[in-house]
Every structure is written in structure tokens, then in C-alpha cells.
Scaffold this active site. Structure first.
Site, PDB file in Angstrom:
ATOM      1  N   SER A 141       0.863  -1.185   0.000  1.00  0.00           N
ATOM      2  CA  SER A 141       0.000   0.000   0.000  1.00  0.00           C
ATOM      3  C   SER A 141       0.897   1.231   0.000  1.00  0.00           C
ATOM      4  O   SER A 141       2.087   1.140   0.340  1.00  0.00           O
ATOM      5  CB  SER A 141      -0.868  -0.012   1.269  1.00  0.00           C
ATOM      6  N   TYR A 153      -2.239  -2.076  10.628  1.00  0.00           N
ATOM      7  CA  TYR A 153      -2.244  -2.014   9.160  1.00  0.00           C
ATOM      8  C   TYR A 153      -0.973  -1.332   8.654  1.00  0.00           C
ATOM      9  O   TYR A 153      -0.281  -1.846   7.763  1.00  0.00           O
ATOM     10  CB  TYR A 153      -3.489  -1.276   8.666  1.00  0.00           C
ATOM     11  N   LYS A 157       1.971  -3.156   6.387  1.00  0.00           N
ATOM     12  CA  LYS A 157       2.284  -2.776   5.009  1.00  0.00           C
ATOM     13  C   LYS A 157       3.733  -2.296   4.872  1.00  0.00           C
ATOM     14  O   LYS A 157       4.355  -2.471   3.825  1.00  0.00           O
ATOM     15  CB  LYS A 157       1.288  -1.723   4.514  1.00  0.00           C
TER      16      LYS A 157
HETATM   17  N1  LIG Z   1      -8.661  -0.433  -1.784  1.00  0.00           N
HETATM   18  C1  LIG Z   1      -7.651   0.368  -1.522  1.00  0.00           C
HETATM   19  O1  LIG Z   1      -7.784   1.613  -1.613  1.00  0.00           O
HETATM   20  C2  LIG Z   1      -6.284  -0.193  -1.183  1.00  0.00           C
HETATM   21  C3  LIG Z   1      -5.201   0.676  -1.127  1.00  0.00           C
HETATM   22  C4  LIG Z   1      -3.941   0.168  -0.835  1.00  0.00           C
HETATM   23  C5  LIG Z   1      -3.767  -1.187  -0.598  1.00  0.00           C
HETATM   24  N2  LIG Z   1      -4.837  -2.010  -0.645  1.00  0.00           N
HETATM   25  C6  LIG Z   1      -4.580  -3.437  -0.404  1.00  0.00           C
HETATM   26  O2  LIG Z   1      -5.078  -4.174  -1.501  1.00  0.00           O
HETATM   27  C7  LIG Z   1      -5.471  -5.466  -1.075  1.00  0.00           C
HETATM   28  C8  LIG Z   1      -6.906  -5.718  -1.480  1.00  0.00           C
HETATM   29  O3  LIG Z   1      -7.704  -4.721  -0.864  1.00  0.00           O
HETATM   30  P1  LIG Z   1      -9.207  -4.418  -1.329  1.00  0.00           P
HETATM   31  O4  LIG Z   1      -9.432  -2.970  -1.100  1.00  0.00           O
HETATM   32  O5  LIG Z   1      -9.439  -4.997  -2.665  1.00  0.00           O
HETATM   33  O6  LIG Z   1     -10.001  -5.202  -0.181  1.00  0.00           O
HETATM   34  P2  LIG Z   1     -11.334  -6.089  -0.223  1.00  0.00           P
HETATM   35  O7  LIG Z   1     -11.812  -6.139   1.176  1.00  0.00           O
HETATM   36  O8  LIG Z   1     -12.254  -5.631  -1.299  1.00  0.00           O
HETATM   37  O9  LIG Z   1     -10.784  -7.515  -0.645  1.00  0.00           O
HETATM   38  C9  LIG Z   1      -9.980  -8.275   0.205  1.00  0.00           C
HETATM   39  C10 LIG Z   1     -10.224  -9.740  -0.093  1.00  0.00           C
HETATM   40  O10 LIG Z   1      -9.370 -10.493   0.777  1.00  0.00           O
HETATM   41  C11 LIG Z   1     -10.134 -11.581   1.316  1.00  0.00           C
HETATM   42  N3  LIG Z   1      -9.546 -12.011   2.585  1.00  0.00           N
HETATM   43  C12 LIG Z   1      -9.580 -11.364   3.774  1.00  0.00           C
HETATM   44  N4  LIG Z   1      -8.957 -12.116   4.708  1.00  0.00           N
HETATM   45  C13 LIG Z   1      -8.513 -13.244   4.093  1.00  0.00           C
HETATM   46  C14 LIG Z   1      -7.797 -14.378   4.517  1.00  0.00           C
HETATM   47  N5  LIG Z   1      -7.430 -14.535   5.800  1.00  0.00           N
HETATM   48  N6  LIG Z   1      -7.492 -15.321   3.606  1.00  0.00           N
HETATM   49  C15 LIG Z   1      -7.874 -15.195   2.318  1.00  0.00           C
HETATM   50  N7  LIG Z   1      -8.568 -14.141   1.849  1.00  0.00           N
HETATM   51  C16 LIG Z   1      -8.873 -13.174   2.730  1.00  0.00           C
HETATM   52  C17 LIG Z   1     -11.540 -11.026   1.470  1.00  0.00           C
HETATM   53  O11 LIG Z   1     -12.513 -12.055   1.585  1.00  0.00           O
HETATM   54  C18 LIG Z   1     -11.667 -10.195   0.194  1.00  0.00           C
HETATM   55  O12 LIG Z   1     -12.156 -10.960  -0.875  1.00  0.00           O
HETATM   56  C19 LIG Z   1      -5.256  -5.502   0.443  1.00  0.00           C
HETATM   57  O13 LIG Z   1      -4.002  -6.087   0.730  1.00  0.00           O
HETATM   58  C20 LIG Z   1      -5.258  -4.026   0.815  1.00  0.00           C
HETATM   59  O14 LIG Z   1      -4.555  -3.770   2.004  1.00  0.00           O
HETATM   60  C21 LIG Z   1      -6.095  -1.553  -0.920  1.00  0.00           C
END
Ligand SMILES: NC(=O)c1ccc[n+]([C@@H]2O[C@H](COP(=O)([O-])OP(=O)(O)OC[C@H]3O[C@@H](n4cnc5c(N)ncnc54)[C@H](O)[C@@H]3O)[C@@H](O)[C@H]2O)c1
Length: 255
Positions: A141, A153, A157
Site C-alpha cells: 500500500s 495495518y 504494510k
Molecule cells: N482499496 C484500496 O484503496 C487499497 C489501497 C492500498 C492497498 N490495498 C490493499 O489491496 C489489497 C486488497 O484490498 P481491497 O481494497 O481490494 O479489499 P477487499 O476487502 O475488497 O478484498 C480483500 C479480499 O481479501 C479476502 N480475505 C480477507 N482475509 C482473508 C484471509 N485470511 N485469507 C484469504 N482471503 C482473505 C476477502 O474475503 C476479500 O475478498 C489488500 O491487501 C489491501 O490492504 C487496498
């Protein structure tokens, strides 16, 4: 699509939702044989049915769950070309609110889960026919570089950067031809965020202003970077941090 991942066996964790779902869609469109690995069976099966991916139940924090996945990949595919360690959770808890259980839970998914995935992937990729090789992409992230109050978090990260570099150096010096990179999305417009924005439209201008480009990223833009890193085009890229954030981390605070 150009089929840049034709027949490449690819595991995408957290593929049932958000950025991971975008990765599943793009990698399937590029010809990859995608295993969508998630704890959310209903959503994961729905995305798999819509894309041609194969759903597998996986809790990234559980070593036994990874062992079962490794056995299935060996039996059904006989190789592994790419692992996208993308599953992640937030806690929403600052240092005064967090307790040990919440801290451990988040780190077990966002950090230990990534380490377990790397171990499993390297064991499989070492045995690939025609020689060891593959690509691992760890979703971190912009929070790896810029802190938010969610202490577990932010810590997770930042730690993924060190983990990624260590594994990259190991693989390179062992001559494994396994490349390992971290991917750093900025604020990205996922369905969860769309729902939150619909409920609280007043937060949208602040989110848009996070990036000097004045908008949120899309899951497609993040998936495109993951695709590059997984593809043969990234053959000299390892241990790096690949930011997809509209310039968020390079901007001096605005006057
Ligand atoms: N959305 C953002 O703005 C953003 C920004 C920076 C980083 N991220 C990172 O991107 C990644 C995806 O985030 P997102 O926003 O798409 O989140 P999201 O919540 O839409 O998706 C996360 C997915 O991970 C799955 N998950 C959670 N715990 C789990 C586990 N123990 N085992 C297997 N699967 C599991 C959930 O069921 C879900 O399908 C994450 O690592 C998040 O930290 C997101």
C-alpha cells in the site's frame, strides 16, 4: 487482450473482491490459469464463475490451508508461475485502541499470510518443469511509506516491503529465477469504497484530493501493474516497490 499470461498458472489471494477481483479478471483475460483463493466462498465462486477462474478456499493466515492449496496445485496443474499475495484486512484501531488479539489477527493475515504464501510458492516454483522460475507480487500500500492511525495495518504494510526485499534477494542469489516485488496502490475505487461513498458522499472530495491527479485509482490500473510484474516483460525487476497512486507519495504537502 494480448494473452501475456497464456497458460501461466497463477494464484490470486483475496480474489473475491476489490483489487483482487480486478486482478482475477485481467489475468483470466490474458490467458492465465487462475486459482482464486479466498475465505469468502460465496463471492469467490461467483467471481470464478464469471471469469473462468477456479475458486479455492484459503485462509492465508493458516499454514494448513496453504499446504492443502500446494497439494492441489501440484496435483491439478503440476506447476506454479505466479502468486499474487493480495488478501488483506484493516483493523481501524489506533495504538490506544488496539489490543493484542486485534494486532495478532491483522498481522497474521497481512504479514504472516504473505510470508506463508512466499514459502509455498517458492517450493512449487523450484520444481517447475524446464527449470525453476516464477513471479511473486505482494500487495502492500502507499501506507508502506505514509502512516495512518491504524497501527497494525501501517506496520503490516511497511513490513511487507522488508519481507519482499529479503525473499527477492534470497531467490536471486540462489539462482532460482523467481522475482519478488511489492505493489503499492493508493486509494483505489473498489465496490466497498463505492458503497461507503454512497452512504457518506461528503468524504469523496477528500479522497479525490489524496492524489495530485485529483482522483482515485481503479482496480484495473492496479491489476495492470500486477500483470506487468508477473509477465516476462518484468524479467529484470525484483525486490522493487511499484507504486500505483496518481503521485500521492511524491507530492509535497500542499500550501
Ligand atoms: N482499496 C484500496 O484503496 C487499497 C489501497 C492500498 C492497498 N490495498 C490493499 O489491496 C489489497 C486488497 O484490498 P481491497 O481494497 O481490494 O479489499 P477487499 O476487502 O475488497 O478484498 C480483500 C479480499 O481479501 C479476502 N480475505 C480477507 N482475509 C482473508 C484471509 N485470511 N485469507 C484469504 N482471503 C482473505 C476477502 O474475503 C476479500 O475478498 C489488500 O491487501 C489491501 O490492504 C487496498
Amino acid at each position: 487482450m494480448s494473452k501475456r499470461m497464456q497458460d501461466k498458472v497463477t494464484i490470486i489471494t483475496g480474489g473475491a473482491s476489490g483489487i483482487g477481483e480486478g486482478m482475477v479478471r485481467r489475468f483470466c483475460a490474458e490467458g492465465a490459469r487462475v486459482l482464486l483463493a479466498d475465505v469468502d466462498t460465496a463471492a469467490g465462486e461467483a467471481v470464478a464463475a464469471a471469469t473462468g477462474a477456479h475458486f479455492v478456499a484459503l485462509d492465508v493466515s493458516d499454514p494448513a490451508s496453504w499446504d492443502a492449496l500446494a497439494e492441489r496445485v501440484r496435483a491439478d496443474y503440476g506447476r506454479l508461475d505466479a502468486l499474487l499475495n493480495n488478501a488483506g484486512i484493516v483493523s481501524g484501531l489506533d495504538i490506544e485502541q488496539v489490543d493484542l488479539a486485534a494486532w495478532d489477527r491483522l498481522l497474521s493475515v497481512n504479514l504472516t499470510g504473505v510470508m506463508l504464501g512466499c514459502k509455498m510458492a517458492i517450493a512449487l516454483m523450484r520444481d517447475n518443469a524446464r527449470g525453476s522460475g516464477g513471479a511473486i507480487i505482494n500487495t502492500a500500500s502507499t501506507t508502506s511509506f505514509l502512516a495512518i492511525p491504524d497501527v497494525a495495518y501501517t506496520t503490516s504494510k511497511a513490513a511487507v516491503v522488508g519481507l519482499t526485499k529479503s525473499v527477492a534477494v534470497h531467490c536471486a542469489t540462489q539462482g532460482l529465477n523467481i522475482r519478488v516485488n511489492s505493489l503499492h496502490p493508493g486509494a483505489t475505487l473498489t465496490n466497498i469504497l463505492r458503497t461507503a461513498l454512497a452512504a457518506n458522499p461528503e468524504i469523496e472530495p477528500n479522497l479525490q484530493r489524496m492524489s495530485p491527479m485529483g482522483r482515485l485509482g481503479t482496480v484495473e490500473e492496479v491489476a495492470a501493474m500486477a500483470l506487468f510484474l508477473a509477465s516476462d516483460e518484468a524479467s529484470f525487476c525484483t525486490g522493487g516497490q511499484y507504486v500505483v497512486d496518481g503521485g500521492t507519495v511524491v507530492e509535497h504537502p500542499r500550501m
